[in-house]
Design an enzyme around this catalytic site. Structure first.
Site, PDB file in Angstrom:
ATOM      1  N   THR A   1      47.648  44.750  35.814  1.00 35.29           N
ATOM      2  CA  THR A   1      47.314  43.829  34.727  1.00 35.29           C
ATOM      3  C   THR A   1      46.715  44.630  33.578  1.00 35.29           C
ATOM      4  OG1 THR A   1      46.229  41.724  34.208  1.00 35.29           O
ATOM      5  CG2 THR A   1      45.000  43.219  35.624  1.00 35.29           C
ATOM      6  N   ASN A   2      46.080  43.974  32.612  1.00 32.66           N
ATOM      7  CA  ASN A   2      45.450  44.688  31.492  1.00 32.66           C
ATOM      8  C   ASN A   2      44.156  43.994  31.091  1.00 32.66           C
ATOM      9  OD1 ASN A   2      46.014  42.692  29.302  1.00 32.66           O
ATOM     10  ND2 ASN A   2      48.112  43.112  29.954  1.00 32.66           N
ATOM     11  N   ARG A   3      43.500  44.517  30.071  1.00 30.78           N
ATOM     12  CA  ARG A   3      42.145  44.080  29.777  1.00 30.78           C
ATOM     13  C   ARG A   3      42.048  42.810  28.938  1.00 30.78           C
ATOM     14  NH1 ARG A   3      38.960  48.364  27.006  1.00 30.78           N
ATOM     15  NH2 ARG A   3      37.395  46.761  27.250  1.00 30.78           N
ATOM     16  N   SER A   4      43.157  42.206  28.590  1.00 27.14           N
ATOM     17  CA  SER A   4      43.072  41.010  27.741  1.00 27.14           C
ATOM     18  C   SER A   4      42.311  39.883  28.454  1.00 27.14           C
ATOM     19  CB  SER A   4      44.485  40.538  27.389  1.00 27.14           C
ATOM     20  OG  SER A   4      44.419  39.261  26.814  1.00 27.14           O
TER      21      SER A   4
END
Ligand code: C5P
Length: 408
Positions: free
Chosen positions: A212-215
C-alpha cells in the site's frame, strides 16, 4: 440555479477573547462593504479586548453578547442561528475550540453556532504552545470532521514579540473564505453528482500481507464533504481506513474498496451518471497474483510477479462525455510543476491538482495541504498552505466554473 457569485444575505461574525479580536473589526467592515448584513456577536471574554460599541457602529445591527437579557428578542441564539447564511468566528480561541467540540452552549456565540444549519468558518489564533497541544489538535480534528471550515492559523508574528504557528490568517483570506463559502448557500452543486476517489489501495501478496502507500484519504474526504455542503450528491469511493468518515446525512454514499481493480470497477460504474469525477486516490501502480496461502519465511524472500494496475484516470477520461469534468491529482517529490503538467497532458484531465509530498507539513496524512491547480487553459494557480477543507473548497470552486462554462 442561483448564481454562485451571489453574496450571502446574513453573516454572524463571532468574536472570541483573544488579542486578534481587534482584527475582527476589519472583517466586519469588509463584509458590510460587500453588501452583507453582519450581526456581530461577542463572547464575554472578547469584551476584554474590544468594545461592543465598535462592532455596533460598524456592523449592520447592534452587537450582542448576552444570551438571556437581549432587549430585541427573547431567544437571540435561534434568531441569529436560523437567519445566518454563515457564521465566522474571529479569533477562535483554544477555549472556543474546546467548547464547540463538546457542543457546549454556555454563551450567546456557542448557542448560536449550535442553532444553525449554515456553514461555520473558524479562524483560530493563539500562541504556538497552545495550538500544538494534543487536546487542541484533537478538538480541531473533531470539528473538521464535522464539517467546520478552518482558515489558518498561519506562521508569523504573535503577541508578546513571539513568532510561530498560531497567527490569525490574514483578514483578507478570512473575508475571501466567507465569500467563497457564501457561494454555497444556494448550492451551486445542487442537482450535480460528484464522484470522489480517496485513500490508498491495498494489493495483496498473500492472505495476510499487502502493498500500500502513505495516503490517508483526508484530502479526498474533504472534497467529498465540501462537495456535499455545496449541494452535490456525492459518491465517495475509498480505500482509506484512516480518514474520519464524512457525515453521510449530507448525501454522501460511501463505497469501500480495497484493490485498484475494485476501485476501477466502482468508478467506471459511477462514471455515466457523474457530472464530476475527482481522482484523489493514491492508486497502487502494481499489484500481484496473490499467493493463496501465507508465504513462509523459510521459503526465502518472496519474488511475486509484479503486474501493472490499470490507469483508472486514463480510462475515465476515455469514457468522458460532453459536460463531464474530470480532475486528477499528482503527488510529486521532485520537479513538481513540470511533472504535473506532463501528467495533465498525458491523462487528458480538465484540472490537475499537484502537491509536493516531499514536504511533511503538507500532503500525506497531514491536516493541511498546499497545491497548485493546473488546467490546460489557465496559468497555474498556487494555493498556499491551508486546511484540506479550504483546499477542497478552492478546487470545487474551479470545478463549478468549468461546469458553468460547459453549460454556456
Ligand atoms: O500516474 P500517477 O499515479 O502519478 O497519476 C496520479 C493520478 O492518476 C491520480 O489522480 C490518481 O488517482 C490516478 N491514478 C489512477 N490509476 C492508477 C494510478 C493513478 O487513476 N493506476
Amino acid at each position: 440555479m442561483t448564481s454562485p457569485t451571489e453574496a450571502p444575505k446574513h453573516v454572524v461574525v463571532g468574536v472570541g477573547g483573544g488579542i486578534a479580536a481587534y482584527k475582527a473589526i476589519e472583517i466586519v467592515r469588509a463584509l458590510v462593504e460587500q453588501g452583507i448584513f453582519v450581526s456581530p456577536v461577542l463572547t464575554p471574554a472578547a469584551k476584554n479586548f474590544v468594545g461592543e460599541l465598535t462592532f455596533s457602529a460598524l456592523g449592520s445591527e447592534a452587537a450582542r453578547s448576552e444570551l438571556f437579557s437581549d432587549q430585541s428578542t427573547p431567544i437571540p441564539h435561534t434568531y441569529l442561528g436560523q437567519k445566518a447564511d454563515a457564521i465566522v468566528v474571529v479569533p477562535t480561541t483554544a477555549h472556543l475550540l474546546a467548547r464547540l467540540a463538546m457542543g457546549l452552549a454556555d454563551d450567546l456565540l456557542t448557542a448560536t453556532i449550535l442553532a444553525t444549519r449554515s456553514p461555520v468558518i473558524l479562524a483560530p489564533a493563539m500562541h504556538t504552545e497552545m495550538w500544538e497541544q494534543p487536546s487542541v489538535q484533537q478538538n480541531v480534528e473533531v470539528l473538521r470532521s464535522r464539517g467546520y471550515i478552518f482558515v489558518g492559523p498561519v506562521d508569523g508574528a504573535l503577541a508578546g514579540g513571539d513568532s510561530g504557528m498560531g497567527r490569525l490568517a490574514e483578514p483578507e483570506a478570512i473575508v475571501k473564505m466567507v465569500l467563497a463559502v457564501s457561494k454555497g448557500f444556494s448550492g451551486p452543486l445542487s442537482g450535480r453528482r460528484v464522484v470522489v476517489s480517496a485513500g490508498a489501495t491495498k494489493e495483496p501478496l498473500d492472505p495476510v500481507r499487502y502493498l500500500t502507500n502513505r495516503s490517508s484519504g483526508r484530502q479526498g474526504y474533504a472534497l467529498a464533504e465540501v462537495a456535499a455542503r455545496l449541494g452535490a450528491s456525492v459518491v465517495l469511493v475509498t480505500g482509506s481506513d484512516r480518514a474520519v468518515a464524512p457525515d453521510v446525512s449530507r448525501n454522501i454514499e460511501i463505497q469501500k474498496v480495497t484493490t485498484a481493480l475494485q476501485m476501477k470497477r466502482a468508478l467506471l460504474d459511477s462514471m455515466p451518471s457523474a457530472d464530476v469525477v475527482i481522482m484523489a486516490a493514491a492508486v497502487a501502480d502494481y499489484t500481484f497474483e496473490a499467493a493463496p496461502e501465507k508465504l513462509k519465511k523459510g521459503d526465502g524472500p518472496p519474488n511475486p510477479q509484479w503486474l501493472e494496475t490499470p490507469d483508472i484516470l486514463a480510462e475515465l477520461v476515455q469514457q468522458k462525455t460532453a459536460g463531464q469534468v474530470v480532475v486528477g491529482f499528482a503527488a510529486e517529490t521532485t520537479d513538481v510543476l513540470s511533472n504535473a503538467r506532463a501528467k495533465m497532458v498525458k491523462k487528458g484531465v480538465d484540472l490537475l491538482i499537484a502537491n509536493d509530498v516531499s514536504d511533511p507539513s503538507i500532503g500525506f496524512d497531514s491536516a493541511d495541504n498546499a497545491v497548485t491547480i493546473l488546467s490546460p487553459s489557465d496559468e497555474p494557480f498556487y494555493l498556499e498552505r491551508s486546511s484540506k477543507d479550504s483546499i477542497a473548497l478552492q478546487v470545487l470552486t474551479r470545478v463549478i466554473s468549468l461546469l458553468l462554462k460547459e453549460k454556456a
